[in-house]
Design a protein around this motif. Structure first.
Motif, short mmCIF file in Angstrom:
data_model
loop_
_atom_site.label_atom_id
_atom_site.label_comp_id
_atom_site.label_asym_id
_atom_site.label_seq_id
_atom_site.Cartn_x
_atom_site.Cartn_y
_atom_site.Cartn_z
N GLU A 110 0.84 -1.20 0.00
CA GLU A 110 0.00 0.00 0.00
C GLU A 110 0.87 1.25 0.00
N SER A 111 0.34 2.29 -0.64
CA SER A 111 1.02 3.58 -0.66
C SER A 111 -0.02 4.68 -0.80
N ILE A 112 0.38 5.90 -0.51
CA ILE A 112 -0.50 7.06 -0.67
C ILE A 112 0.14 8.02 -1.67
N VAL A 113 -0.65 8.53 -2.59
CA VAL A 113 -0.13 9.44 -3.62
C VAL A 113 0.24 10.77 -2.97
N PRO A 114 1.51 11.16 -3.02
CA PRO A 114 1.92 12.41 -2.37
C PRO A 114 1.52 13.64 -3.19
N LEU A 115 1.75 14.80 -2.61
CA LEU A 115 1.54 16.05 -3.33
C LEU A 115 2.59 16.20 -4.43
N PRO A 116 2.26 16.88 -5.53
CA PRO A 116 3.29 17.16 -6.53
C PRO A 116 4.22 18.26 -6.03
N PRO A 117 5.46 18.31 -6.50
CA PRO A 117 6.32 19.45 -6.17
C PRO A 117 5.68 20.75 -6.65
N ARG A 118 5.84 21.81 -5.89
CA ARG A 118 5.22 23.09 -6.24
C ARG A 118 6.28 24.14 -6.56
N GLY A 119 5.91 25.08 -7.41
CA GLY A 119 6.80 26.19 -7.74
C GLY A 119 7.98 25.81 -8.60
N LEU A 120 7.80 24.83 -9.47
CA LEU A 120 8.89 24.39 -10.33
C LEU A 120 9.31 25.51 -11.26
N ALA A 121 10.64 25.77 -11.33
CA ALA A 121 11.10 26.91 -12.13
C ALA A 121 12.54 26.70 -12.58
N LEU A 122 12.85 27.30 -13.75
CA LEU A 122 14.21 27.38 -14.27
C LEU A 122 14.60 28.84 -14.37
N GLU A 239 18.38 -8.29 5.02
CA GLU A 239 17.31 -8.27 4.03
C GLU A 239 16.92 -6.83 3.74
N PRO A 240 16.74 -6.43 2.46
CA PRO A 240 16.39 -5.05 2.14
C PRO A 240 15.06 -4.65 2.78
N LEU A 241 14.91 -3.38 3.06
CA LEU A 241 13.65 -2.87 3.57
C LEU A 241 12.56 -3.09 2.53
N THR A 242 11.34 -3.38 2.99
CA THR A 242 10.24 -3.66 2.08
C THR A 242 8.93 -3.22 2.71
N ASN A 243 7.97 -2.84 1.89
CA ASN A 243 6.63 -2.55 2.39
C ASN A 243 5.61 -3.53 1.82
N ILE A 244 6.10 -4.70 1.44
CA ILE A 244 5.25 -5.74 0.87
C ILE A 244 4.93 -6.79 1.93
N GLU A 245 3.66 -7.08 2.12
CA GLU A 245 3.22 -8.13 3.03
C GLU A 245 3.12 -9.45 2.26
N GLY A 246 3.78 -10.48 2.76
CA GLY A 246 3.74 -11.79 2.11
C GLY A 246 4.77 -11.96 1.02
N GLY A 247 5.61 -10.97 0.80
CA GLY A 247 6.64 -11.05 -0.22
C GLY A 247 7.73 -10.05 0.08
N LEU A 248 8.44 -9.65 -0.95
CA LEU A 248 9.52 -8.67 -0.82
C LEU A 248 9.37 -7.60 -1.90
N GLY A 249 10.16 -6.55 -1.78
CA GLY A 249 10.14 -5.50 -2.79
C GLY A 249 9.50 -4.23 -2.30
N VAL A 250 8.88 -3.51 -3.23
CA VAL A 250 8.32 -2.21 -2.89
C VAL A 250 7.11 -1.92 -3.78
N PHE A 251 6.13 -1.26 -3.19
CA PHE A 251 5.01 -0.71 -3.95
C PHE A 251 4.88 0.75 -3.52
N SER A 252 5.00 1.67 -4.46
CA SER A 252 5.06 3.08 -4.09
C SER A 252 4.36 3.95 -5.12
#
Length: 266
Positions: A110-122, A239-252
């Motif tokens: 599980e993951s939560i969609v974060p806010l987008p970066p704001r004020g992007l400029a060149l 073992e690498p850090l993981t947020n997967i229940e029942g397995g390994l890896g990442v969901f983000s």
């Protein structure tokens, strides 16, 4: 990244009895789902030439705020799963989870969609490079103050992490260096995650003229954990850090903002 699984067997303490699922799952706000890959684990005694075996027969669903979307296996046997229908929109703040069923195993993340970066400029959306007439002019430019473009965004929290993607958008891009040939691999450059509100892109990394997209992604901690644990010292056997229940890896989940610049040559 090598994900190591240890277990107890009668034949060898180095090889696990269980064939666990490794999830590489990434979803992006306002984009279709195309970046979910499933593989098997590698045993501890695997050598450096060993490759992860892909899983192409799993049932994969992505749940967005309790609405379920069943993913299809992408063409081929790459282990990628996708959801391309236009009835799914991923927005800021959505709770996204993945559920996988494979050979009697149930895997979830599980993951939560974060806010987008704001004020992007060149500082400028036009970047001009010299017309390199000889090797020395190229070397001089590479060490000059004009060799970088700085992209900035608003500073919000010290815990925020970001990464930058630079992509050439031209259909037939013109190489910067004479006799250079176009490489699709170099059309897009993904930079390592940073904990900052700016990033310097070295222009010598850019191989083609024309319009470029600069996209800045805000990432969640689980992705940073994956990045930081991508290489392990075999003396540690962690073992690498993981947020997967029942397995390994990442969901983000990720969210992004974008701006554009055009590279021209004198």
């Amino acid at each position: 990244m090598l994900i190591i699984v240890t277990g107890c067997t009668e034949s060898s303490p180095l090889i696990s009895d269980d064939d666990l699922v490794v999830v590489w799952g990434f979803v992006y706000a306002n984009e279709p789902i195309t970046d979910i890959k499933l593989t098997r684990t590698l045993p501890l005694d695997a050598d450096s030439s060993s490759k992860f075996s892909t899983i192409n027969d799993a049932d994969v669903s992505v749940i967005v705020n309790q609405d379920r979307f069943k993913c299809d296996l992408a063409p081929g046997d790459s282990g990628y799963y996708q959801y391309l229908a236009n009835d799914l929109t991923i927005n800021t703040g959505d709770i996204i989870s993945i559920e996988i069923e494979w050979q009697g195993q149930s895997i979830r993340g599980e993951s939560i969609v974060p806010l987008p970066p704001r004020g992007l400029a060149l500082e400028s959306n036009i970047m001009e490079i010299p017309n390199f007439s000889d090797r020395q002019s190229l070397l001089d430019w590479r060490f000059s103050e004009k060799r970088e473009v700085v992209v900035k965004w608003e500073e919000e929290s010290e815990d925020d992490w970001f990464y930058v993607v630079l992509k050439n958008l031209e259909q037939n891009p013109t190489p910067i260096i004479i006799n250079s040939t176009f490489s699709e691999r170099m059309r897009e450059i993904v930079f390592p995650p940073v904990q900052d509100n700016s990033f310097r892109i070295r222009l010598p990394l850019i191989e083609f003229l024309g319009l470029h997209e600069i996209r800045v992604y805000r990432v969640n901690r689980e992705y940073v954990d994956l990045y930081e644990s991508r290489e392990q010292d075999t003396r540690d056997l962690n073992e690498p850090l993981t947020n997967i229940e029942g397995g390994l890896g990442v969901f983000s989940a990720f969210n992004s903002s974008k701006t554009y610049m055009t590279v021209i040559q004198q």
